[in-house]
Design a protein around this motif. Structure first.
Motif, PDB file in Angstrom:
ATOM      1  N   GLN A  15       0.833  -1.210   0.000  1.00  0.00           N
ATOM      2  CA  GLN A  15       0.000   0.000   0.000  1.00  0.00           C
ATOM      3  C   GLN A  15       0.867   1.260   0.000  1.00  0.00           C
ATOM      4  N   GLU A  16       1.949   1.224   0.758  1.00  0.00           N
ATOM      5  CA  GLU A  16       2.867   2.365   0.808  1.00  0.00           C
ATOM      6  C   GLU A  16       3.581   2.561  -0.530  1.00  0.00           C
ATOM      7  N   VAL A  17       3.936   1.450  -1.181  1.00  0.00           N
ATOM      8  CA  VAL A  17       4.594   1.519  -2.488  1.00  0.00           C
ATOM      9  C   VAL A  17       3.643   2.122  -3.523  1.00  0.00           C
ATOM     10  N   ARG A  18       2.390   1.655  -3.544  1.00  0.00           N
ATOM     11  CA  ARG A  18       1.412   2.189  -4.497  1.00  0.00           C
ATOM     12  C   ARG A  18       1.201   3.686  -4.294  1.00  0.00           C
ATOM     13  N   ALA A  19       1.100   4.101  -3.052  1.00  0.00           N
ATOM     14  CA  ALA A  19       0.899   5.523  -2.752  1.00  0.00           C
ATOM     15  C   ALA A  19       2.095   6.348  -3.197  1.00  0.00           C
ATOM     16  N   GLU A  20       3.288   5.846  -2.971  1.00  0.00           N
ATOM     17  CA  GLU A  20       4.490   6.595  -3.365  1.00  0.00           C
ATOM     18  C   GLU A  20       4.622   6.651  -4.885  1.00  0.00           C
ATOM     19  N   ARG A  27       4.679  14.236  -9.021  1.00  0.00           N
ATOM     20  CA  ARG A  27       5.832  15.142  -8.940  1.00  0.00           C
ATOM     21  C   ARG A  27       6.636  15.195 -10.234  1.00  0.00           C
ATOM     22  N   HIS A  28       6.675  14.071 -10.950  1.00  0.00           N
ATOM     23  CA  HIS A  28       7.542  13.966 -12.125  1.00  0.00           C
ATOM     24  C   HIS A  28       6.737  13.868 -13.425  1.00  0.00           C
ATOM     25  N   ARG A  29       5.556  14.469 -13.428  1.00  0.00           N
ATOM     26  CA  ARG A  29       4.717  14.592 -14.631  1.00  0.00           C
ATOM     27  C   ARG A  29       4.467  13.254 -15.316  1.00  0.00           C
ATOM     28  N   GLY A  30       4.096  12.256 -14.536  1.00  0.00           N
ATOM     29  CA  GLY A  30       3.736  10.951 -15.083  1.00  0.00           C
ATOM     30  C   GLY A  30       4.886   9.984 -15.261  1.00  0.00           C
ATOM     31  N   ALA A  31       6.100  10.421 -15.051  1.00  0.00           N
ATOM     32  CA  ALA A  31       7.281   9.571 -15.220  1.00  0.00           C
ATOM     33  C   ALA A  31       7.742   9.071 -13.853  1.00  0.00           C
ATOM     34  N   ALA A  32       6.946   8.178 -13.267  1.00  0.00           N
ATOM     35  CA  ALA A  32       7.236   7.710 -11.909  1.00  0.00           C
ATOM     36  C   ALA A  32       8.559   6.953 -11.820  1.00  0.00           C
ATOM     37  N   LEU A  52      12.061   2.643   0.202  1.00  0.00           N
ATOM     38  CA  LEU A  52      10.763   2.870  -0.419  1.00  0.00           C
ATOM     39  C   LEU A  52      10.928   3.127  -1.916  1.00  0.00           C
ATOM     40  N   LEU A  53      11.873   3.962  -2.288  1.00  0.00           N
ATOM     41  CA  LEU A  53      12.097   4.256  -3.701  1.00  0.00           C
ATOM     42  C   LEU A  53      12.546   3.014  -4.463  1.00  0.00           C
ATOM     43  N   LYS A  54      13.390   2.198  -3.871  1.00  0.00           N
ATOM     44  CA  LYS A  54      13.833   0.965  -4.521  1.00  0.00           C
ATOM     45  C   LYS A  54      12.667  -0.002  -4.702  1.00  0.00           C
ATOM     46  N   ALA A  55      11.777  -0.062  -3.718  1.00  0.00           N
ATOM     47  CA  ALA A  55      10.584  -0.910  -3.848  1.00  0.00           C
ATOM     48  C   ALA A  55       9.697  -0.397  -4.979  1.00  0.00           C
ATOM     49  N   CYS A  56       9.604   0.905  -5.127  1.00  0.00           N
ATOM     50  CA  CYS A  56       8.834   1.505  -6.222  1.00  0.00           C
ATOM     51  C   CYS A  56       9.460   1.137  -7.564  1.00  0.00           C
TER      52      CYS A  56
END
Length: 63
Positions: A15-20, A27-32, A52-56
């Protein structure tokens, strides 16, 4: 970042990954994915934020 965290990353709730991912896209105009990779390059990135960013990144690359 600790040595063990390189081999055994802490699990981040899905859930935290999806939210991030959603916030990264905003923040990055669709380029997550590109945004997450860019934010991982930041100096003095807190360990929890890096995990968290690595999980994303893993989730986005798997999609």
């Amino acid at each position: 970042m600790s040595f063990l965290s390189l081999f055994f990353p802490a699990s981040v709730p899905a859930q935290e990954v999806r939210a991030e991912i959603w916030r990264l896209g905003s923040r990055h105009r669709g380029a997550a994915l590109e945004g997450a990779l860019d934010e991982l390059k930041a100096p003095d990135l807190p360990v929890a934020r890096a995990q968290l960013l690595k999980a994303c990144v893993r989730k986005l690359r798997a999609s």
